[in-house]
Design a protein around this motif. Sequence first.
Motif, PDB file in Angstrom:
ATOM      1  N   SER A 226       0.878  -1.176   0.006  1.00 43.46           N
ATOM      2  CA  SER A 226       0.073  -0.066  -0.105  1.00 43.46           C
ATOM      3  C   SER A 226       0.840   1.478  -0.232  1.00 43.46           C
ATOM      4  CB  SER A 226      -0.986   0.063   1.123  1.00 43.46           C
ATOM      5  OG  SER A 226      -0.042   0.117   2.407  1.00 43.46           O
ATOM      6  N   SER A 245       6.633  16.129   8.977  1.00 45.01           N
ATOM      7  CA  SER A 245       6.830  14.548   9.064  1.00 45.01           C
ATOM      8  C   SER A 245       7.256  13.958   7.982  1.00 45.01           C
ATOM      9  CB  SER A 245       5.601  13.967   9.820  1.00 45.01           C
ATOM     10  OG  SER A 245       6.015  12.737   9.998  1.00 45.01           O
ATOM     11  N   LYS A 264      13.604   5.521  10.852  1.00 43.78           N
ATOM     12  CA  LYS A 264      12.714   5.879  10.177  1.00 43.78           C
ATOM     13  C   LYS A 264      11.679   6.463  11.450  1.00 43.78           C
ATOM     14  CE  LYS A 264       8.201   4.137   8.411  1.00 43.78           C
ATOM     15  NZ  LYS A 264       7.578   5.598   8.829  1.00 43.78           N
ATOM     16  N   ALA A 265      11.607   7.786  11.431  1.00 49.14           N
ATOM     17  CA  ALA A 265      11.072   8.202  12.579  1.00 49.14           C
ATOM     18  C   ALA A 265       9.720   8.951  11.884  1.00 49.14           C
ATOM     19  CB  ALA A 265      11.798   9.486  13.214  1.00 49.14           C
ATOM     20  N   GLY A 266       8.604   8.370  12.382  1.00 49.43           N
ATOM     21  CA  GLY A 266       7.363   8.931  11.877  1.00 49.43           C
ATOM     22  C   GLY A 266       7.069   8.794  10.433  1.00 49.43           C
ATOM     23  N   GLY A 267       6.082   9.606   9.938  1.00 46.90           N
ATOM     24  CA  GLY A 267       5.975   9.418   8.595  1.00 46.90           C
ATOM     25  C   GLY A 267       4.862   8.402   8.227  1.00 46.90           C
ATOM     26  N   PRO A 269       2.907   5.240   7.873  1.00 48.57           N
ATOM     27  CA  PRO A 269       3.099   3.789   8.356  1.00 48.57           C
ATOM     28  C   PRO A 269       3.387   2.819   7.568  1.00 48.57           C
ATOM     29  CG  PRO A 269       1.082   4.705   9.270  1.00 48.57           C
ATOM     30  CD  PRO A 269       1.718   5.666   8.224  1.00 48.57           C
ATOM     31  N   VAL A 270       4.319   1.821   7.703  1.00 46.21           N
ATOM     32  CA  VAL A 270       4.526   0.511   6.930  1.00 46.21           C
ATOM     33  C   VAL A 270       3.991  -0.596   7.636  1.00 46.21           C
ATOM     34  CG1 VAL A 270       6.095   2.139   5.413  1.00 46.21           C
ATOM     35  CG2 VAL A 270       6.771   0.497   7.239  1.00 46.21           C
ATOM     36  N   SER A 271       3.679  -1.631   6.988  1.00 42.67           N
ATOM     37  CA  SER A 271       3.461  -2.843   7.550  1.00 42.67           C
ATOM     38  C   SER A 271       4.780  -3.453   7.679  1.00 42.67           C
ATOM     39  CB  SER A 271       2.289  -3.751   6.804  1.00 42.67           C
ATOM     40  OG  SER A 271       3.197  -4.179   5.545  1.00 42.67           O
ATOM     41  N   PRO A 272       4.784  -4.545   8.759  1.00 46.56           N
ATOM     42  CA  PRO A 272       6.362  -5.172   8.988  1.00 46.56           C
ATOM     43  C   PRO A 272       6.813  -5.901   7.563  1.00 46.56           C
ATOM     44  CG  PRO A 272       4.792  -5.713  10.513  1.00 46.56           C
ATOM     45  CD  PRO A 272       4.120  -5.154   9.705  1.00 46.56           C
ATOM     46  N   GLU A 273       5.776  -6.354   6.718  1.00 47.09           N
ATOM     47  CA  GLU A 273       6.224  -6.972   5.626  1.00 47.09           C
ATOM     48  C   GLU A 273       7.031  -6.157   4.523  1.00 47.09           C
ATOM     49  OE1 GLU A 273       3.239  -8.003   6.988  1.00 47.09           O
ATOM     50  OE2 GLU A 273       4.346  -9.899   7.517  1.00 47.09           O
ATOM     51  N   GLU A 274       6.319  -4.877   4.590  1.00 46.77           N
ATOM     52  CA  GLU A 274       6.725  -3.700   3.638  1.00 46.77           C
ATOM     53  C   GLU A 274       8.150  -3.286   4.123  1.00 46.77           C
ATOM     54  OE1 GLU A 274       2.143  -2.121   2.407  1.00 46.77           O
ATOM     55  OE2 GLU A 274       3.685  -1.202   3.931  1.00 46.77           O
ATOM     56  N   PHE A 275       8.338  -3.277   5.349  1.00 47.27           N
ATOM     57  CA  PHE A 275       9.295  -2.742   5.831  1.00 47.27           C
ATOM     58  C   PHE A 275      10.730  -3.830   5.703  1.00 47.27           C
ATOM     59  CE2 PHE A 275      12.740  -1.955   9.048  1.00 47.27           C
ATOM     60  CZ  PHE A 275      12.931  -0.485   9.191  1.00 47.27           C
TER      61      PHE A 275
ATOM     62  N   SER B 105       7.857  13.760  15.015  1.00 50.53           N
ATOM     63  CA  SER B 105       7.291  13.331  13.557  1.00 50.53           C
ATOM     64  C   SER B 105       6.618  12.133  13.717  1.00 50.53           C
ATOM     65  CB  SER B 105       8.603  13.171  12.677  1.00 50.53           C
ATOM     66  OG  SER B 105       9.632  12.470  13.501  1.00 50.53           O
ATOM     67  N   THR B 106       6.947  11.077  14.869  1.00 52.42           N
ATOM     68  CA  THR B 106       6.043  10.198  15.007  1.00 52.42           C
ATOM     69  C   THR B 106       4.508  10.478  15.371  1.00 52.42           C
ATOM     70  OG1 THR B 106       7.618   9.073  16.338  1.00 52.42           O
ATOM     71  CG2 THR B 106       5.726   8.090  16.369  1.00 52.42           C
ATOM     72  N   ILE B 195       4.085  -0.044  11.376  1.00 55.37           N
ATOM     73  CA  ILE B 195       5.180   0.520  11.948  1.00 55.37           C
ATOM     74  C   ILE B 195       5.164   2.005  11.533  1.00 55.37           C
ATOM     75  CG2 ILE B 195       7.347   0.138  12.468  1.00 55.37           C
ATOM     76  CD1 ILE B 195       6.010  -2.325  12.817  1.00 55.37           C
ATOM     77  N   THR B 196       5.734   2.880  12.622  1.00 56.76           N
ATOM     78  CA  THR B 196       5.528   4.290  12.129  1.00 56.76           C
ATOM     79  C   THR B 196       7.121   4.608  12.655  1.00 56.76           C
ATOM     80  OG1 THR B 196       5.090   5.300  14.290  1.00 56.76           O
ATOM     81  CG2 THR B 196       3.355   4.861  13.044  1.00 56.76           C
ATOM     82  N   LEU B 197       7.807   3.993  13.374  1.00 55.32           N
ATOM     83  CA  LEU B 197       9.409   4.124  13.902  1.00 55.32           C
ATOM     84  C   LEU B 197       9.884   3.079  13.931  1.00 55.32           C
ATOM     85  CD1 LEU B 197      10.384   6.951  16.280  1.00 55.32           C
ATOM     86  CD2 LEU B 197      10.864   4.840  16.924  1.00 55.32           C
ATOM     87  N   VAL B 198      11.070   3.083  13.626  1.00 59.15           N
ATOM     88  CA  VAL B 198      12.155   1.981  13.802  1.00 59.15           C
ATOM     89  C   VAL B 198      13.381   2.772  13.956  1.00 59.15           C
ATOM     90  CG1 VAL B 198      13.041  -0.081  13.029  1.00 59.15           C
ATOM     91  CG2 VAL B 198      10.753   0.625  12.026  1.00 59.15           C
ATOM     92  N   PHE B 213      12.674  -7.849  15.049  1.00 57.85           N
ATOM     93  CA  PHE B 213      11.837  -6.799  14.800  1.00 57.85           C
ATOM     94  C   PHE B 213      10.294  -7.510  14.641  1.00 57.85           C
ATOM     95  CE2 PHE B 213       9.577  -5.316  10.731  1.00 57.85           C
ATOM     96  CZ  PHE B 213       9.588  -3.824  11.155  1.00 57.85           C
TER      97      PHE B 213
END
Lengths: 310, 265
Positions: A226, A245, A264-267, A269-275, B105-106, B195-198, B213
């Motif tokens: 997505s 952001s 990756k701070a904010g922005g 959101p991604v799913s774990p798979e995408e990450f 930013s989170t 996930i928003t922050l890593v 993770f």
Amino acid sequence: MRPPSPSIPEREFALSALQQSMRIDGRTLLEIRPINLTFGPALGCVECELGKTRVLAFIDSKMIKPPEERPLEGIISIHSEISPMASSAYETGRPSDEEVAITRMLEKVLRRSDAVDRESLCIVAGQRVWHLRLTLHFLADAGNMLDCACLAAVAALRHFRRPEVEVVGEDVITYDPSERPPIPLAMHHTPYVLTFALFPFASTPAPQQTKLSSTHVPTPQLANSSITAVLDPSPLEASLLPSSSPSLLSLALTPQRELCVVNKAGGVPVSPEEFLWLVKVAEERVREVEACLEGGLLKAKAEAEGIGSL
Amino acid sequence: MGSRVEILNDGGYRSDGRRQFELRDIAIDLSRHGQADGSAMYTQGLTEVLVTVFGPREAKLRSQTIHNRANINVEVNIAAFSTGERRKRSRGDKRILELGAAIKSTFEPVIQTHLYPRSQIDIFVQVLQQDGGLLSAAINATTLALITAGIPLFDYVCAVSSGVHSTHAMLDLTTLEENDVPHLTVAVMPRTGKITLVTLETRLHSDRFEEVFRIACEAGKVLHEEMRNAIKARTSALARAMGEGHPAGAPSNREGDEDFEMGDD
């Protein structure tokens, strides 16, 4: 002065192109701009061009007395101030948020991840250590200065040679490069930084590749994503992200599939798979960057030897 | 330094007697703090963070107003006495600036800022004690404080720190463990599981990274349950106070008094 944000038609055009997996500069979504490294003339002086972004890294070394708390370790200090030379967006004086982000990231990639073996920079415990001073000059900002600066810094660290020294009793003898060849730094690993810009919409799969060069690496695919990830964003692409952001993901990793820094701070959101998919993509791409650097270093070495034998 | 400490012993216990995936005790105190619109004291083991939220209110500086959404202002203060050795950090410290920027930013995409144009939401993070997992504690506390302030969010943000000791993943590290093992912080939005922050600052092989993770993502959902219970307990206390209709109720209703009067107007 900030450059004006893109006009509405320009913005919409760029976004709709991205939705069709196309970029204004003709790259595919996960393609890095061409890298050009210029080494020399001094050891540890490297100019890195990433597209039109240019950063000059310079290393010099001197001997100092180590601080009391760390008598066995050399010191690496990073100096990076973004001057208005890079772009009119930067001002001297108080650093902007972007500048803080770049310097912090450089610090993490080069120092906190222990890329250089600091103990090997010790000459006499508690008395003499090497102090490496890495200065980064941001010459031109055409987007993604972080990746360019990190590559320049890593290339400079690899290219640098420190003078050979010998400890005789209490004295430290430093040899001139003409007497004994200077020695390279001991490096634990070479991290490369790749930055993705993330957009909160799905894109249609890329049109059939027309140019299939030999360096082309097949990209792992992810179904039902997505988000749209864009590697090495240009200034236009970066300005499409919300300024409050920005959805940027910076990965510092080695060709040995080790992650050094993830940020990756904010922005979006991604799913774990995408990450995890993005991490895989970066693992593929980092080999291209490495090949570039290794090729450049070999060429620089050959050239230096050519001059030496004359 | 820390390498003399046994991070994980043969019995599978950590230096403070926890198991690999065991979180430290979590205490959440949402009782009102002074004049703040919302506040949360979040304690996880020995890490203690107090977050106060003011707003949405008019921005102090006219230049900070944004015409179509609320501006979020995050200020972080780390108490000099929060670490083992007393150390004063200036407000311009890069590490503090980065912590503030990460929190800002989170929450920027999570807070429904478009509902409050031309206003400002102030988030003050006060770190009272730190023993590992500072960023995750600050994020969790901010989520709770924003909820108690009644600011509409799209979702909770639940953050957890995790690390890897040789091949074993561990959750919720203490300072002792953070100094020794590669660790990362992951913030999850539990409703969508996204996930928003890593953040990761130490070298870790990507196979190990994937493993830890995924575990951290799961742990975020456990934390969500914990945080939701705290919010529910407070809200039901408030609702009960409103139902009883007596300002001078039981001591537990103290927080509800003003809310009752407000509803009565």
